[in-house]
Design an enzyme around this catalytic site. Structure first.
Site, mmCIF file in Angstrom:
data_model
loop_
_atom_site.group_PDB
_atom_site.id
_atom_site.type_symbol
_atom_site.label_atom_id
_atom_site.label_comp_id
_atom_site.label_asym_id
_atom_site.label_seq_id
_atom_site.Cartn_x
_atom_site.Cartn_y
_atom_site.Cartn_z
ATOM 1 N N HIS A 148 -3.600 -5.117 0.712
ATOM 2 C CA HIS A 148 -2.979 -5.553 1.975
ATOM 3 C C HIS A 148 -2.974 -7.084 2.057
ATOM 4 O O HIS A 148 -3.983 -7.673 2.450
ATOM 5 C CB HIS A 148 -3.756 -4.984 3.165
ATOM 6 C CG HIS A 148 -3.555 -3.520 3.347
ATOM 7 N ND1 HIS A 148 -2.635 -2.996 4.227
ATOM 8 C CD2 HIS A 148 -4.130 -2.461 2.730
ATOM 9 C CE1 HIS A 148 -2.657 -1.679 4.160
ATOM 10 N NE2 HIS A 148 -3.562 -1.330 3.259
ATOM 11 N N GLU A 183 -1.704 -8.930 4.226
ATOM 12 C CA GLU A 183 -1.890 -9.362 5.621
ATOM 13 C C GLU A 183 -3.364 -9.362 6.023
ATOM 14 O O GLU A 183 -3.723 -9.904 7.067
ATOM 15 C CB GLU A 183 -1.040 -8.500 6.569
ATOM 16 C CG GLU A 183 -1.544 -7.082 6.839
ATOM 17 C CD GLU A 183 -1.211 -6.067 5.744
ATOM 18 O OE1 GLU A 183 -0.867 -6.481 4.622
ATOM 19 O OE2 GLU A 183 -1.307 -4.862 6.029
ATOM 20 N N CYS A 191 0.835 -1.201 0.000
ATOM 21 C CA CYS A 191 0.000 0.000 0.000
ATOM 22 C C CYS A 191 0.873 1.255 0.000
ATOM 23 O O CYS A 191 1.662 1.457 -0.921
ATOM 24 C CB CYS A 191 -0.984 -0.054 1.179
ATOM 25 S SG CYS A 191 -2.317 1.148 1.067
#
Lengths: 206, 252
Positions: free
Chosen positions: A178, A180, A80
């Protein structure tokens, strides 16, 4: 594997660290020069604003170290804002690291930020897409990258307009979404980056 | 195009999930971490965790639970309820929340909203609003819907957006817990006032309620009682939405 996660000083790395722990990693969180240790791979997380983050990196003395790692072709993954950081200039005058040519303008859409899961159309270049059958990832952003070189783009997404969301240039890898927070797909993408780091580490130690 | 987000909500009190009707008659609905993991595995796109916190002990319990949830969750987690200081926001983010949701305190002390958005970015700040129809307009309420404020809904949303709200969580007090469907007129009204994503909350009782909200362009919907009472799962809901031609994230 010696992996670094850069901490810009906001302390909200929870999801990224948890995802790396699940992959058996215990990364070094690097906030200032005294935290610096030899590493084989680096992750730039994705929270904050462009201008603020570059100022923090400069203020905390991390820029020379990061520049050296880049010169040594250490694999670096920008997530990002972490990817936007690789470029030269943001919309609101914030400057990036200038490692790659291009800008970071605002998205053009009636509802912003672009928040949620979206499809990524991937290019056929090898990237971190290995084992990802249907590339859908979680996005949260208002700005997007506009690279000068189209050849570095590895994926594109649509949100009222089409824009690049994955890039690879030498040892620099970047994703706008993202991993994660992107379920099993995100886990695989991080795993794929760790494999790149592992290969690099083996080469470097030879 | 971005996919509509199906967002289960966990209302947590004393470390247990609770659910009531019209913010009252709270019933025990399970262990929040176990439930969060189940929702994530079932295909939830995101989770909202609203804590009812009264004491320091409860705050510590809540942080420990959020950390446990973060260790296993692979989707975004928004945490709210009882946030009264920047320090508390800091703690929540350190324990693994990706965003914080601020309601009552943001109305009483609007400066907390600009502090959070300046420090962590507006993507980190969800402004939660409970509102209710009054004769000819929507009025904002706080303290879980018990206290009337001086704010009209559209005015407060615009102000909160200026203060840095990255997203809104808009609950209809009239619909909450009724399972009669989302408050579409209120959502339409809210959409005219802000350019941030709005999570629709209150009233989902059947999949058709999600379908009608999403068909209207609603990008995010909150689910609570529909899931707590084991009537259905996120996976079943998503399958029904797909059959209706709605492009949700699937397979996971």
């Amino acid at each position: 594997m010696e992996l670094a996660v850069i901490d810009y000083g906001n302390g909200n790395l929870g999801s990224l660290l948890a995802a790396l722990h699940r992959l058996g990693q215990n990364p070094h969180v690097i906030h200032q020069t005294t935290d610096i240790v030899p590493v084989e791979g680096v992750i730039f997380p994705g929270v904050g604003s462009l201008e603020e983050v570059v100022n923090r990196l400069r203020h905390n003395g991390l820029l020379p170290w990061l520049t050296d790692l880049r010169a040594q072709s250490t694999p670096i993954l920008g997530i990002c804002l972490g990817m936007q950081l690789f470029f030269e200039q943001g919309d609101e005058g914030g400057e990036g690291l200038g490692w790659l040519k291009g800008n970071v303008p605002s998205l053009q859409a009636p509802v912003l930020p672009h928040i949620g899961w979206n499809d990524v159309t991937v290019t056929d270049h090898p990237f971190l897409w290995h084992n990802i059958v249907r590339p859908i990832f979680y996005f949260v952003h208002t700005y997007r990258i506009q690279p000068h070189e189209a050849a570095i783009v590895r994926g594109i997404t649509d949100y009222y307009e089409s824009f690049p969301v994955a890039i690879e240039s030498g040892s620099l890898y970047g994703v706008q979404f993202h991993p994660e927070l992107s379920g099993p797909n995100g886990t695989r993408l991080l795993q794929n980056f760790l494999e790149v780091v592992e290969t690099y580490g083996n080469m470097a130690s030879r | 195009m971005v996919k509509p987000r199906i967002i289960p909500c966990l209302d947590v009190k004393h470390g247990r999930v609770v659910k009531g009707v019209h913010f009252q008659d709270l019933k025990d609905a399970g262990d929040p971490v176990a439930l969060a993991v189940k929702y994530c595995d079932d295909g939830a796109d995101e989770l909202v965790w609203l804590d009812i916190i009264a004491t320091v002990e409860e705050e510590e319990l809540s942080l420990a639970l959020i950390q446990r949830a973060r260790e296993v969750l692979t989707i975004p987690l928004t945490v709210g309820g009882g946030i009264r200081s920047i320090r508390h926001v800091e703690e929540l983010l350190e324990h693994g929340a990706d965003k914080v949701s601020i309601n009552t305190y943001g109305i009483e002390h609007p400066e907390i909203l600009s502090h959070v958005s300046r420090r962590w970015g507006s993507q980190c700040l969800v402004v939660a609003i409970d509102a209710k129809w009054e004769e000819d307009h929507y009025q904002v309420y706080v303290h879980g819907g018990r206290t009337r404020t001086e704010h009209e809904l559209g005015d407060w949303m615009r102000r909160a957006q200026d203060l840095g709200a990255g997203e809104f969580l808009l609950t209809s007090i009239d619909r909450d817990g009724t399972q009669n469907g989302y408050d579409l007129p209120m959502l339409r009204y809210a959409r005219q006032h802000v350019s941030r994503p709005i999570i629709a909350s209150g009233g989902a009782g059947r999949v058709e309620h999600l379908t009608e909200a999403i068909r209207e362009g609603q990008q995010a919907v909150l689910l609570a009682s529909l899931l707590h009472q084991n009537q259905t799962t996120v996976g079943t809901i998503k399958q029904s939405l797909l059959e209706e031609g709605i492009d949700v994230r699937w397979p996971l």
